[in-house]
Design an enzyme around this catalytic site. Structure first.
Site, PDB file in Angstrom:
ATOM      1  N   GLU A 156      -9.981   5.877   6.947  1.00 23.14           N
ATOM      2  CA  GLU A 156      -8.552   6.163   6.947  1.00 23.14           C
ATOM      3  C   GLU A 156      -8.116   7.440   6.239  1.00 23.14           C
ATOM      4  O   GLU A 156      -7.205   8.124   6.713  1.00 23.14           O
ATOM      5  CB  GLU A 156      -7.800   4.985   6.311  1.00 23.14           C
ATOM      6  CG  GLU A 156      -7.906   3.701   7.095  1.00 23.14           C
ATOM      7  CD  GLU A 156      -7.397   2.513   6.302  1.00 23.14           C
ATOM      8  OE1 GLU A 156      -8.089   2.093   5.347  1.00 23.14           O
ATOM      9  OE2 GLU A 156      -6.299   2.027   6.613  1.00 23.14           O
TER      10      GLU A 156
ATOM     11  N   ARG B 273       0.839  -1.203   0.000  1.00 22.96           N
ATOM     12  CA  ARG B 273       0.000   0.000   0.000  1.00 22.96           C
ATOM     13  C   ARG B 273       0.879   1.260   0.000  1.00 22.96           C
ATOM     14  O   ARG B 273       0.481   2.293  -0.552  1.00 22.96           O
ATOM     15  CB  ARG B 273      -1.007   0.009   1.150  1.00 22.96           C
ATOM     16  CG  ARG B 273      -2.091   1.070   0.980  1.00 22.96           C
ATOM     17  CD  ARG B 273      -3.171   1.000   2.047  1.00 22.96           C
ATOM     18  NE  ARG B 273      -4.267   0.123   1.699  1.00 22.96           N
ATOM     19  CZ  ARG B 273      -5.312   0.461   0.929  1.00 22.96           C
ATOM     20  NH1 ARG B 273      -5.420   1.675   0.419  1.00 22.96           N
ATOM     21  NH2 ARG B 273      -6.262  -0.416   0.676  1.00 22.96           N
TER      22      ARG B 273
HETATM   23  N1  MTE Z   1     -12.733   5.004  14.359  1.00 21.04           N
HETATM   24  C1  MTE Z   1     -12.804   4.666  15.653  1.00 21.04           C
HETATM   25  N2  MTE Z   1     -13.562   5.416  16.473  1.00 21.04           N
HETATM   26  N3  MTE Z   1     -12.118   3.603  16.154  1.00 21.04           N
HETATM   27  C2  MTE Z   1     -11.315   2.829  15.350  1.00 21.04           C
HETATM   28  O1  MTE Z   1     -10.699   1.862  15.817  1.00 21.04           O
HETATM   29  N4  MTE Z   1     -10.413   2.474  13.084  1.00 21.04           N
HETATM   30  C3  MTE Z   1     -10.082   3.111  11.819  1.00 21.04           C
HETATM   31  C4  MTE Z   1     -11.315   3.787  11.222  1.00 21.04           C
HETATM   32  N5  MTE Z   1     -11.957   4.613  12.202  1.00 21.04           N
HETATM   33  C5  MTE Z   1     -11.203   3.174  13.963  1.00 21.04           C
HETATM   34  C6  MTE Z   1     -11.970   4.273  13.503  1.00 21.04           C
HETATM   35  C7  MTE Z   1      -9.546   2.196  10.833  1.00 21.04           C
HETATM   36  S1  MTE Z   1      -7.903   1.828  10.870  1.00 21.04           S
HETATM   37  C8  MTE Z   1     -10.325   1.668   9.843  1.00 21.04           C
HETATM   38  S2  MTE Z   1      -9.666   0.682   8.643  1.00 21.04           S
HETATM   39  C9  MTE Z   1     -11.757   1.939   9.766  1.00 21.04           C
HETATM   40  O2  MTE Z   1     -12.206   2.769  10.819  1.00 21.04           O
HETATM   41  C10 MTE Z   1     -12.497   0.608   9.816  1.00 21.04           C
HETATM   42  O3  MTE Z   1     -13.859   0.766   9.806  1.00 21.04           O
HETATM   43  P1  MTE Z   1     -14.715   1.003   8.460  1.00 21.04           P
HETATM   44  O4  MTE Z   1     -14.131   0.100   7.427  1.00 21.04           O
HETATM   45  O5  MTE Z   1     -16.068   0.626   8.859  1.00 21.04           O
HETATM   46  O6  MTE Z   1     -14.538   2.433   8.114  1.00 21.04           O
HETATM   47  N1  LUZ Z   2      -5.718  -4.620   5.333  1.00 22.32           N
HETATM   48  C1  LUZ Z   2      -5.453  -5.480   4.356  1.00 22.32           C
HETATM   49  C2  LUZ Z   2      -5.801  -3.294   5.121  1.00 22.32           C
HETATM   50  O1  LUZ Z   2      -5.356  -6.675   4.613  1.00 22.32           O
HETATM   51  N2  LUZ Z   2      -5.326  -5.009   3.101  1.00 22.32           N
HETATM   52  C3  LUZ Z   2      -5.406  -3.708   2.782  1.00 22.32           C
HETATM   53  O2  LUZ Z   2      -5.269  -3.329   1.625  1.00 22.32           O
HETATM   54  C4  LUZ Z   2      -5.640  -2.796   3.832  1.00 22.32           C
HETATM   55  N3  LUZ Z   2      -5.688  -1.483   3.612  1.00 22.32           N
HETATM   56  C5  LUZ Z   2      -5.894  -0.645   4.621  1.00 22.32           C
HETATM   57  C6  LUZ Z   2      -6.043  -1.160   5.896  1.00 22.32           C
HETATM   58  N4  LUZ Z   2      -6.011  -2.479   6.136  1.00 22.32           N
HETATM   59 MO1  MOS Z   3      -7.539  -0.120   9.402  1.00 24.92          MO
HETATM   60  S1  MOS Z   3      -5.488   0.102   9.418  1.00 24.92           S
HETATM   61  O1  MOS Z   3      -7.546  -0.884   7.902  1.00 24.92           O
HETATM   62  O2  MOS Z   3      -7.729  -1.374  10.477  1.00 24.92           O
END
Ligand code: MTE
Ligand code: LUZ
Ligand code: MOS
Length: 753
Positions: free
Chosen positions: A706, A303
């Protein structure tokens, strides 16, 4: 449309692993871990510990009935060390006892002889010693070698970015309960299926004997995408061997010491531009500090490559990536997943090139923004690209030039206090880059009272995915959202799930829910054709808790419709599966179409640096962000705010340090500074770029989890900008985080702090 969970959190009624009532006979587990970063195990003696009161058992790798393996992408990580240790904190034995204190106290009574070897802590050193997790990967577009001679300016440099501790509020925790022939694990994991699969392997049981249940997480941020599995497997193994319930829950200090972080990177780049400021060529080498085993490092590094040109079009690119094995705890996913590390390097390159060309960095940034149809180094074309739209809307709403002039005036008037600014555009690809993971399923039950229960693979961790899934179902059935409940994420109801990660939770699971609900809605309409004397189902509509014949105006209440359907033996349950269409990536050539779509935006960051003391304040972050058509603006805005704060922290305050033996020094929240409410910018403004997204998202929204984190990168350059106006000749080190110490040392011209 707020998030119901917010009320539960502030009133203390939301439940976490530590709120699961313990069954009588529950034992507690803790780990004995390596005090040495690298070495051969000569002897492990735990007999004294076994004799302590309250201690019930000590397990080593010899007690594992199945395979001693945690690794999922690369099988290089034992659950319990066998002959060697590879990092300080690596589990060697599981201590099981009556309470959480006695198992911790027992550690002192375990003797372990290890023949110590010199650890490798630096990724470049690992690279030189050929300690690579996987073969190097190269992405290429055009021909960099031929392009250099077209360039008027060529700049080279090195860039470092540090690790980052997740600081999820709920530490790593699991509770395992024996079932007949198997176990049920309550785990704080983003990936219930990974816990199930890995634990099944460790116990040598079929997956159907392992049930994993997740109510919600007190945050994950990627730290529980892979690394919750260790703790769940430890509880699982202990409860299976003892045939009693077993719980493990780490303290904050233990969690910081024992778990992996965001990957630190060290990188080299060469960038070439013409005299107009157009970037013609970019060559970059990434040295990723993977830690002692692969974990998700290779996917994270990939990534980094996907995002190595951020939101710019560069016709000639060559990017090479090395995942370097060091003797630190395995580093892991953290919001952005390697993307931020790649984007910090291109931004550093542009920043340095700008000073060579003697222009503002934003001139170069603006000139090189992606256009519709431009090709990324991995072959995908930018489609529905709003990089310009976001940039110019930001410029219109928060005029950069005017801000820059105001800052200059301020800086003339103030001797020690200097302001600075930076503009930070972002572009982030949405989908797991491993195409296989882009699938999800939903199981929807309508109960006879008209209420609805939904199971999916999505894990609620504060990001509001449950609320969004409820909104999807409520809108299709046109019923009150309070009629809809999202059940726990459980491997017996949602099988073979992908982690809730890559910001895809709402997209993937939302689409599966949409599909299942649509099938149910159709079925209900078919059933109601006779009841409402309709010619066909097209005359019928689910609206405001009724089913309505749009021709005659007659209707039946939702609750009655459901009950009547039940009486007529109509199936009121549905399962659906969704897979993101059209995505692929060919790793033999590193080309493809890995992302369903991209998310764009532009932020303007303003800071104020006290050049006598090195301390600074982030005055404002103002962003125009591409939310698609947000399905829940309250949640999405709060996601953007949280992500920005984490990005600011990574770039400024948060510094992980180890001693020369590989022991973490920043092992408490007093030694590791996270942004708090006082650090929050006085102005944190987020404007919605309305941009309905037609590509494989849910209800034309865009993933939000993210991408906004990367606006935080601008803080590094805003600080650099401020200190440059204090001393023009200061060398910017491109070594994040830009802690107050580093600010002071760079001003003093002594980079080694
Ligand atoms: N928001 C909160 N409050 N707590 C979390 O742990 N994780 C983040 C983001 N927002 C997180 C968060 C991360 S790393 C990701 S990948 C996404 O939420 C995952 O949830 P989604 O795919 O439903 O957006
Ligand atoms: N996890 C994963 C991830 O397994 N593949 C991905 O591309 C990715 N990208 C963002 C966060 N988690
Ligand atoms: Mo988020 S780093 O994809 O859990």
């Amino acid at each position: 449309m707020k998030n119901d969970d917010w009320v539960k959190h502030v009133t203390g009624t939301s439940k976490f692993i530590n709120d699961v009532p313990l069954l009588s006979g529950t034992l507690h587990a803790f780990v004995f871990t390596s005090p040495i970063a690298k070495g051969k195990i000569i002897d492990l003696n735990y007999f004294k510990a076994l004799e302590l009161s309250g201690i019930k058992n000590v397990l080593t790798y010899k007690d594992i009935p199945g395979v001693n393996q945690l690794g999922t992408i690369i099988k290089d990580e034992p659950l319990l060390a066998e002959n060697e240790v590879h990092f300080i904190g690596q589990p060697l034995a599981i201590i099981i006892g009556e309470d959480e204190h006695c198992v911790r106290n027992a550690i002192k009574f375990i003797e372990c002889k290890i023949e110590e070897e010199a650890p490798i802590l630096d990724p470049r050193e690992a690279f030189r010693k050929n300690e690579l997790i996987a073969p190097p990967v190269t992405f290429a577009l055009g021909n960099v070698d031929a392009a250099w001679k077209e360039c008027d300016v060529i700049v080279e440099g090195a860039v470092n970015s540090g690790g980052q501790e997740h600081v999820y509020l709920e530490t790593q925790s699991a509770y395992s309960v024996p079932l007949e022939g198997g176990i049920k694990i309550y785990s704080s994991t983003q990936s219930p299926t990974a816990v199930q699969r890995v634990t099944a392997g460790i116990l040598n049981l079929p997956m159907h004997k392992i049930e994993v249940d997740v109510l919600r997480l007190g945050g994950g941020f990627g730290g529980k995408e892979d690394q919750a599995t260790v703790w769940a497997a430890i509880a699982g193994l202990a409860s299976y061997v003892m045939q009693t319930p077993v719980k493990i829950s780490l303290s904050r200090h233990e969690d910081i010491m024992l778990t992996g972080k965001r990957h630190p990177y060290s990188s080299d780049y060469k960038i070439g531009l013409n005299s107009e400021g157009e970037i013609l060529a970019y060559e970059v080498y990434f040295y990723q500090n993977a830690g002692a085993s692969a974990d998700l490092s290779t996917a994270i590094l990939e990534r980094t490559m996907f995002h190595c040109t951020n939101s710019y079009f560069i016709p000639n690119v060559k990017a090479t990536a090395y995942s370097c094995r060091t003797n630190l705890p395995p580093n892991t996913a953290f919001r952005g997943f390697g993307g931020p590390q790649g984007m910090f390097v291109i931004e550093s390159a542009i920043h340095k090139a700008a000073s060579k060309l003697n222009v503002e960095p934003c001139i170069i940034q603006e000139k090189n923004l992606l256009n519709e149809g431009d090709e990324f180094p991995y072959g995908q074309k930018a489609v529905n690209c709003v990089s310009h739209k976001a940039w110019f809307k930001a410029k219109e709403l928060f005029p950069f030039e005017k801000l820059s002039e105001e800052i200059s005036l301020f800086n003339i008037k103030n001797k020690l206090l200097k302001k600075g600014m930076a503009v930070m555009p972002i572009c982030f690809g949405i989908s797991f880059t491993n195409a296989m993971l882009n699938q999800a399923s939903a199981l929807v039950h309508i109960y006879t009272d008209g209420s609805v229960g939904i199971s999916t693979g999505a894990v609620e961790m504060g990001q509001g995915v449950n609320m969004k899934l409820r909104q999807v179902a409520a809108s299709i059935f046109s019923i009150n959202i309070n009629k809809i409940k999202i059940e726990t994420t459980n491997t017996t109801r949602a099988a073979n799930t992908s982690p809730t990660a890559a910001s895809t939770g709402a997209d993937l699971n939302g689409n599966a829910v949409e599909k299942a609900c649509n099938t149910l809605a159709e079925r209900l309409k078919h059933f109601a054709v006779n009841l409402l004397k309709a010619k066909d189902i097209d005359q019928l509509k689910l609206k405001d808790e009724q089913i309505l014949n749009t021709q005659t105006g007659t209707s039946i209440l939702w609750d009655d419709l459901i009950l009547q359907a039940y009486f007529k033996r109509i199936d009121l349950s549905e399962h659906a599966h969704y897979a993101t269409p059209k995505i692929y990536f060919d790793r033999t050539i590193n080309k493809g179409n890995p992302f369903a779509y991209h998310v764009y935006g532009t932020a303007v960051i303003q800071v104020e640096v006290d050049c006598l003391r090195g301390v600074y304040k982030i005055n404002s972050v103002k962003a125009v962000h591409d939310f698609g058509k947000s399905i829940n603006p309250a949640i999405d805005k709060s996601q953007a705010e949280g992500a920005i704060m984490q990005g600011l922290g990574w770039m400024t305050l948060e510094e992980i340090r180890h001693d020369s033996r590989g022991k973490i020094l920043s092992d408490t929240l007093s030694a590791y500074k996270v942004p708090d409410v006082h650090f929050t910018p006085e102005v944190l403004e987020i404007e919605f770029l309305e941009n309905p997204n037609k590509s494989a998202a849910i209800f034309n929204s865009k993933a939000i989890g993210e991408p906004p984190l990367m606006y935080g990168i601008g803080a590094y350059f805003a600080i650099a900008n401020a200190i440059k106006s204090f001393r023009q000749e200061v060398d910017i080190l491109y070594d994040a985080p830009f802690t107050p110490e580093k600010v002071l040392m760079s001003i003093l011209g002594s980079p080694n702090c």
